[in-house]
Enzyme design. Structure first.
Site, PDB file in Angstrom:
ATOM      1  N   VAL A 121      44.872  55.178  60.601  1.00  0.00           N
ATOM      2  CA  VAL A 121      44.850  56.624  60.367  1.00  0.00           C
ATOM      3  C   VAL A 121      45.904  56.906  59.304  1.00  0.00           C
ATOM      4  CG1 VAL A 121      43.952  57.361  62.627  1.00  0.00           C
ATOM      5  CG2 VAL A 121      46.401  57.006  62.343  1.00  0.00           C
ATOM      6  N   SER A 122      45.754  58.033  58.631  1.00  0.00           N
ATOM      7  CA  SER A 122      46.622  58.306  57.479  1.00  0.00           C
ATOM      8  C   SER A 122      48.022  58.799  57.821  1.00  0.00           C
ATOM      9  CB  SER A 122      45.952  59.327  56.561  1.00  0.00           C
ATOM     10  OG  SER A 122      44.733  58.801  56.092  1.00  0.00           O
ATOM     11  N   THR A 123      48.167  59.501  58.962  1.00  0.00           N
ATOM     12  CA  THR A 123      49.481  60.068  59.285  1.00  0.00           C
ATOM     13  C   THR A 123      49.904  59.714  60.711  1.00  0.00           C
ATOM     14  OG1 THR A 123      48.574  62.148  60.117  1.00  0.00           O
ATOM     15  CG2 THR A 123      49.085  62.058  57.758  1.00  0.00           C
ATOM     16  N   GLN A 129      48.082  61.649  63.587  1.00  0.00           N
ATOM     17  CA  GLN A 129      46.657  61.457  63.835  1.00  0.00           C
ATOM     18  C   GLN A 129      46.412  60.514  65.010  1.00  0.00           C
ATOM     19  OE1 GLN A 129      45.563  60.598  59.667  1.00  0.00           O
ATOM     20  NE2 GLN A 129      43.877  62.003  59.999  1.00  0.00           N
TER      21      GLN A 129
END
Length: 196
Positions: free
Chosen positions: A9-11, A14
């Site tokens: 996931v990007s962050t 998330q």
């Protein structure tokens, strides 16, 4: 260890649970919280996975979708070629397809990977373009409060300025809650956490 799963996931905030639904099928799961713009081999869990490949511990890798590997078409195709060279079968869940058939690269997979990789890269480019356009519009309307040229703070100055956020994070608050209590954006809270 043979069959593993790579989740990204990007962050930090998330949730990975959607990608973890079938996790009991795998010998090991690599959970990454990093931008897809970062090269696979430069990510923490990506590097661990590559290390396990070099040790001969992996024969099959599962990912939820191709953009979990990355959003750069070059990096994506490089990783697929690398997996093929090591005889590692990559399975992409959302298209239900393996990168290899009977130990040989699957030409249909390569074609679909190229198309989907280009779409992911284009999506990222469009997102950045929309972001730039939004900043330009905000500047024209006098609403943009970006950093003045040459006014970058040192890490120490940054932590000092956002001491309240640091205190909340040290007290166990989540990033979102610490940002709210400190009256700052989530991005600022994330940077404070990185610098702590």
């Amino acid at each position: 260890m043979t069959k593993v799963k790579y989740i990204r996931v990007s962050t930090i905030e998330q949730n990975t649970s959607r990608q973890e639904i079938n996790s009991n099928e795998f010998s090991k799961i690599y959970i990454e919280k990093a931008s897809g713009a970062i090269k696979f081999e430069e990510r923490v869990e990506g590097a661990k996975l590559l290390n396990d490949i070099e040790k001969g511990n992996i024969t099959e890798i599962h990912i939820a979708s191709l953009d979990r590997l990355g959003r750069s078409i070059l990096n994506l195709l490089t990783m697929i070629e690398y997996f093929n060279s090591k005889s590692i079968n990559l399975f992409v869940e959302n298209i239900g397809m393996y990168s290899m058939i009977n130990g040989k690269p699957n030409p249909t997979f390569k074609m679909i990977a190229s198309v989907l990789g280009n779409v992911a890269e284009m999506e990222r480019t469009n997102m950045l373009e929309r972001q730039r356009a939004g900043i330009e519009l905000a500047k024209l309307q006098g609403k943009y409060k970006g950093r003045l040229y040459g006014s970058r703070m040192t890490d120490e100055e940054f932590l000092k300025k956002y001491k309240k956020v640091e205190v909340e994070l040290r007290n166990g608050e989540s990033l979102r809650r610490a940002a709210k209590l400190g009256g700052v954006s989530l991005g600022v809270a994330q940077r404070v956490k990185r610098l702590m």
